[in-house]
Design an enzyme around this catalytic site. Sequence first.
Site, PDB file in Angstrom:
ATOM      1  N   HIS A  62       0.818  -1.219   0.000  1.00 36.54           N
ATOM      2  CA  HIS A  62       0.000   0.000   0.000  1.00 36.54           C
ATOM      3  C   HIS A  62       0.847   1.263   0.000  1.00 36.54           C
ATOM      4  CE1 HIS A  62      -3.369  -2.772   1.516  1.00 36.54           C
ATOM      5  NE2 HIS A  62      -3.539  -2.511   0.242  1.00 36.54           N
ATOM      6  N   ASP A 155      -5.538  -0.702  -8.077  1.00 38.45           N
ATOM      7  CA  ASP A 155      -5.281  -1.745  -7.078  1.00 38.45           C
ATOM      8  C   ASP A 155      -6.296  -2.857  -7.330  1.00 38.45           C
ATOM      9  OD1 ASP A 155      -4.574  -3.252  -4.893  1.00 38.45           O
ATOM     10  OD2 ASP A 155      -5.658  -2.018  -3.449  1.00 38.45           O
ATOM     11  N   ASP A 158      -6.143  -9.957  -9.889  1.00 35.23           N
ATOM     12  CA  ASP A 158      -5.392 -10.414 -11.067  1.00 35.23           C
ATOM     13  C   ASP A 158      -6.310 -10.446 -12.297  1.00 35.23           C
ATOM     14  OD1 ASP A 158      -3.096 -10.593  -9.634  1.00 35.23           O
ATOM     15  OD2 ASP A 158      -3.121 -12.755  -9.371  1.00 35.23           O
TER      16      ASP A 158
HETATM   17  N1  SAM Z   1      -3.724  -5.640  -3.337  1.00 37.89           N
HETATM   18  C1  SAM Z   1      -4.433  -6.720  -3.958  1.00 37.89           C
HETATM   19  C2  SAM Z   1      -3.570  -7.434  -4.981  1.00 37.89           C
HETATM   20  O1  SAM Z   1      -2.490  -6.943  -5.303  1.00 37.89           O
HETATM   21  O2  SAM Z   1      -3.972  -8.505  -5.432  1.00 37.89           O
HETATM   22  C3  SAM Z   1      -5.716  -6.215  -4.542  1.00 37.89           C
HETATM   23  C4  SAM Z   1      -6.628  -5.878  -3.396  1.00 37.89           C
HETATM   24  S1  SAM Z   1      -8.139  -5.099  -3.708  1.00 37.89           S
HETATM   25  C5  SAM Z   1      -9.119  -6.029  -2.562  1.00 37.89           C
HETATM   26  C6  SAM Z   1      -8.680  -5.616  -5.314  1.00 37.89           C
HETATM   27  C7  SAM Z   1     -10.070  -5.077  -5.620  1.00 37.89           C
HETATM   28  O3  SAM Z   1     -10.247  -4.863  -7.017  1.00 37.89           O
HETATM   29  C8  SAM Z   1     -11.205  -6.004  -5.183  1.00 37.89           C
HETATM   30  O4  SAM Z   1     -11.889  -5.435  -4.100  1.00 37.89           O
HETATM   31  C9  SAM Z   1     -12.085  -6.128  -6.424  1.00 37.89           C
HETATM   32  O5  SAM Z   1     -13.461  -6.146  -6.133  1.00 37.89           O
HETATM   33  C10 SAM Z   1     -11.657  -4.894  -7.209  1.00 37.89           C
HETATM   34  N2  SAM Z   1     -11.980  -4.970  -8.641  1.00 37.89           N
HETATM   35  C11 SAM Z   1     -11.823  -6.045  -9.466  1.00 37.89           C
HETATM   36  N3  SAM Z   1     -12.261  -5.748 -10.695  1.00 37.89           N
HETATM   37  C12 SAM Z   1     -12.695  -4.458 -10.666  1.00 37.89           C
HETATM   38  C13 SAM Z   1     -13.271  -3.594 -11.641  1.00 37.89           C
HETATM   39  N4  SAM Z   1     -13.493  -4.000 -12.897  1.00 37.89           N
HETATM   40  N5  SAM Z   1     -13.585  -2.331 -11.268  1.00 37.89           N
HETATM   41  C14 SAM Z   1     -13.368  -1.899  -9.986  1.00 37.89           C
HETATM   42  N6  SAM Z   1     -12.850  -2.697  -9.025  1.00 37.89           N
HETATM   43  C15 SAM Z   1     -12.510  -3.953  -9.355  1.00 37.89           C
END
Ligand code: SAM
Length: 281
Positions: A62, A155, A158
């Site tokens: 972070h 953030d 994958d």
């Molecule tokens: N730090 C983590 C990593 O490196 O794997 C990622 C953590 S954060 C929880 C990832 C977030 O991306 C999730 O809460 C997920 O719901 C969000 N996310 C995935 N696809 C997305 C999209 N198309 N638009 C917005 N948020 C998205």
Amino acid sequence: MTRWIGETLYDGYQQRFKTENILFEEKTDHQDLIIFENDYFGRVMVLDGVIQTTDRDEFIYHEMISHVPILAHGSAKNVLIIGGGDGGVLREVLRHKDVICTMVEIDASVVEMSKKYFPEHSDGAFEDPRCNLIIADGLKFVKETDQKFDVIIVDSTDPIGPGEVLFTSEFYSDCQRCLSEKGILVTQNGVPFFQADEVTTTQERMSPHFKDMSFYVVAVPTYIGGFMTLAWASNDEALRKQSVDVIEARFKQAGFDTNYYTPGVHVGSFSLPRYIEKLIK
Ligand code: SAM
């Protein structure tokens, strides 16, 4: 009851966490979410079988995904976070006093469960009046917004499930359109020891939209496999190549302490190990 939660990183290779306490396990509207406790890492979040964050090592990722672009920019005011539902990036971004932040997260359940089970990740940042949280698809948001941002931080999960669209050429092109003139885009780009193709693919898809595109590295224990890459794109090459003295002065001015990030680490993180450099054309 003891349970082992495994993350398959590569065919035939897993990391596993022992837990006696599953705090939450459900399919949200978008993905499978598990939150559990582990003796060493504290609380751990898993989405669709992939480790997202842990209490113990979250500060590393972070801090690096937030402070590197904001301090490299030098006068960022308007920051956009895509994803980041646990609130860790938001917390670090809002440590910069002059910044206001829009956060676009697709899954409201991740935000709600993170507020409940990972309160220290956001540390009150969701209630900060400088935060505008929007529950929406990041791809759709950058396509439709007419706002300009100085820094965009992706953030994401994958490139599987809802996160897949955040690794497309279409998304990078839309991000470029809503960046201000000296704007910077940073995206989470996996661990190249296991996910080498993510470096190559991201470079192919992102670099046509920017004058300067590269990667920087950070080692996060639970994103196992050595360094992870964070992709970096901007139309101003100088922003990636600033001296440690310039960054040091800005960090001092920002006036907060960190646990991983330092101006020296910032500058050094753009020097890539050879095996990663070789993946870049
Ligand atoms: N730090 C983590 C990593 O490196 O794997 C990622 C953590 S954060 C929880 C990832 C977030 O991306 C999730 O809460 C997920 O719901 C969000 N996310 C995935 N696809 C997305 C999209 N198309 N638009 C917005 N948020 C998205």
